[in-house]
Design a protein around this motif. Structure first.
Motif, PDB file in Angstrom:
ATOM      1  N   LEU A  66      32.908  41.282  43.950  1.00  0.00           N
ATOM      2  CA  LEU A  66      31.564  41.145  42.890  1.00  0.00           C
ATOM      3  C   LEU A  66      32.025  40.721  41.450  1.00  0.00           C
ATOM      4  CD1 LEU A  66      29.793  44.275  44.214  1.00  0.00           C
ATOM      5  CD2 LEU A  66      29.320  41.936  45.339  1.00  0.00           C
ATOM      6  N   THR A  67      31.694  39.598  41.000  1.00  0.00           N
ATOM      7  CA  THR A  67      31.880  39.214  39.651  1.00  0.00           C
ATOM      8  C   THR A  67      30.491  39.294  38.770  1.00  0.00           C
ATOM      9  OG1 THR A  67      33.693  37.717  40.353  1.00  0.00           O
ATOM     10  CG2 THR A  67      33.121  37.554  38.171  1.00  0.00           C
ATOM     11  N   ASP A  68      30.710  39.730  37.544  1.00  0.00           N
ATOM     12  CA  ASP A  68      29.643  39.537  36.584  1.00  0.00           C
ATOM     13  C   ASP A  68      30.529  39.488  35.367  1.00  0.00           C
ATOM     14  OD1 ASP A  68      30.440  42.472  35.795  1.00  0.00           O
ATOM     15  OD2 ASP A  68      28.700  43.265  37.032  1.00  0.00           O
ATOM     16  N   GLU A  69      29.547  39.806  34.148  1.00  0.00           N
ATOM     17  CA  GLU A  69      29.962  39.558  33.011  1.00  0.00           C
ATOM     18  C   GLU A  69      31.154  40.705  32.348  1.00  0.00           C
ATOM     19  OE1 GLU A  69      26.355  42.279  32.644  1.00  0.00           O
ATOM     20  OE2 GLU A  69      26.688  40.212  33.821  1.00  0.00           O
ATOM     21  N   HIS A  70      31.218  41.570  33.124  1.00  0.00           N
ATOM     22  CA  HIS A  70      31.976  42.779  32.988  1.00  0.00           C
ATOM     23  C   HIS A  70      33.561  42.504  33.616  1.00  0.00           C
ATOM     24  CE1 HIS A  70      29.011  45.008  31.053  1.00  0.00           C
ATOM     25  NE2 HIS A  70      28.173  44.900  32.077  1.00  0.00           N
ATOM     26  N   GLY A  71      33.677  41.568  34.581  1.00  0.00           N
ATOM     27  CA  GLY A  71      34.761  41.377  35.274  1.00  0.00           C
ATOM     28  C   GLY A  71      34.560  41.360  36.850  1.00  0.00           C
ATOM     29  N   THR A  72      35.645  41.291  37.649  1.00  0.00           N
ATOM     30  CA  THR A  72      35.645  41.355  39.116  1.00  0.00           C
ATOM     31  C   THR A  72      35.573  42.946  39.775  1.00  0.00           C
ATOM     32  OG1 THR A  72      36.259  39.309  39.043  1.00  0.00           O
ATOM     33  CG2 THR A  72      36.399  40.289  41.004  1.00  0.00           C
ATOM     34  N   ARG A  73      34.701  43.203  40.382  1.00  0.00           N
ATOM     35  CA  ARG A  73      34.947  44.509  41.093  1.00  0.00           C
ATOM     36  C   ARG A  73      35.099  44.084  42.648  1.00  0.00           C
ATOM     37  NH1 ARG A  73      30.006  48.710  40.543  1.00  0.00           N
ATOM     38  NH2 ARG A  73      30.441  48.022  38.473  1.00  0.00           N
ATOM     39  N   VAL A  74      36.213  44.936  43.217  1.00  0.00           N
ATOM     40  CA  VAL A  74      36.361  44.856  44.480  1.00  0.00           C
ATOM     41  C   VAL A  74      36.179  46.070  45.201  1.00  0.00           C
ATOM     42  CG1 VAL A  74      38.584  44.321  46.041  1.00  0.00           C
ATOM     43  CG2 VAL A  74      38.234  43.224  43.639  1.00  0.00           C
ATOM     44  N   ILE A  75      35.835  46.226  46.446  1.00  0.00           N
ATOM     45  CA  ILE A  75      35.343  47.168  47.299  1.00  0.00           C
ATOM     46  C   ILE A  75      36.491  47.073  48.375  1.00  0.00           C
ATOM     47  CG2 ILE A  75      33.910  48.239  48.894  1.00  0.00           C
ATOM     48  CD1 ILE A  75      31.504  47.253  46.949  1.00  0.00           C
ATOM     49  N   ALA A  76      37.142  47.941  48.610  1.00  0.00           N
ATOM     50  CA  ALA A  76      38.411  47.923  49.501  1.00  0.00           C
ATOM     51  C   ALA A  76      38.442  49.030  50.307  1.00  0.00           C
ATOM     52  CB  ALA A  76      39.884  47.979  48.788  1.00  0.00           C
ATOM     53  N   LYS A  77      38.659  48.979  51.757  1.00  0.00           N
ATOM     54  CA  LYS A  77      38.657  50.062  52.636  1.00  0.00           C
ATOM     55  C   LYS A  77      40.170  50.686  52.358  1.00  0.00           C
ATOM     56  CE  LYS A  77      38.983  51.018  57.572  1.00  0.00           C
ATOM     57  NZ  LYS A  77      38.942  50.190  58.904  1.00  0.00           N
ATOM     58  N   ILE A  98      38.443  47.277  38.945  1.00  0.00           N
ATOM     59  CA  ILE A  98      37.746  46.244  37.850  1.00  0.00           C
ATOM     60  C   ILE A  98      38.821  45.468  36.980  1.00  0.00           C
ATOM     61  CG2 ILE A  98      36.180  46.355  36.044  1.00  0.00           C
ATOM     62  CD1 ILE A  98      34.728  48.899  37.143  1.00  0.00           C
ATOM     63  N   ASP A  99      38.629  44.215  36.878  1.00  0.00           N
ATOM     64  CA  ASP A  99      39.348  43.229  36.487  1.00  0.00           C
ATOM     65  C   ASP A  99      38.631  42.678  35.076  1.00  0.00           C
ATOM     66  OD1 ASP A  99      41.344  41.774  35.339  1.00  0.00           O
ATOM     67  OD2 ASP A  99      40.403  39.893  36.579  1.00  0.00           O
ATOM     68  N   GLY A 100      38.674  42.764  33.827  1.00  0.00           N
ATOM     69  CA  GLY A 100      37.940  42.221  32.930  1.00  0.00           C
ATOM     70  C   GLY A 100      38.022  42.944  31.542  1.00  0.00           C
TER      71      GLY A 100
END
Length: 100
Positions: A66-77, A98-100
């Motif tokens: 999920l990418t928004d103004e704060h960066g990219t959030r990845v949900i991982a197993k 979170i990348d950003g």
């Protein structure tokens, strides 16, 4: 799934047990927060990752980004042998990057 290059490189390095490549994904002043503790800088992050890999033998599989103004959030197993939980049986959990 399309991930930003640095995040894709992180998952590849983790899957290949390559600490040097994994650290290249982080800024020198980056911090990782895990199990109620913070690990700041490459040396601390590398030490945390190597300890965690040896202890849990975990593997992270990205499921959603999920990418928004704060960066990219990845949900991982995340699966592995979590010795302090469930009597050492393999379990799964979710993590966020979170990348950003």
């Amino acid at each position: 799934m399309q991930l930003p290059q640095a995040i894709q490189a992180y998952f590849e390095a983790d899957r290949n047990n390559n600490c040097e490549a994994l650290l290249a994904c982080f800024a020198p002043s980056a911090a990782v927060h895990d199990e109620g503790r913070s690990h700041s800088g490459h040396y601390a992050i590398g030490s945390w990752w190597e300890y965690s890999k040896a202890r849990y033998r975990h593997v992270a599989e990205p499921l959603e980004a999920l990418t928004d103004e704060h960066g990219t959030r990845v949900i991982a197993k995340v699966t592995g042998v979590f010795l302090n939980l469930c009597g050492g049986r393999p379990i799964g959990c979710a993590t966020h990057i979170i990348d950003g």
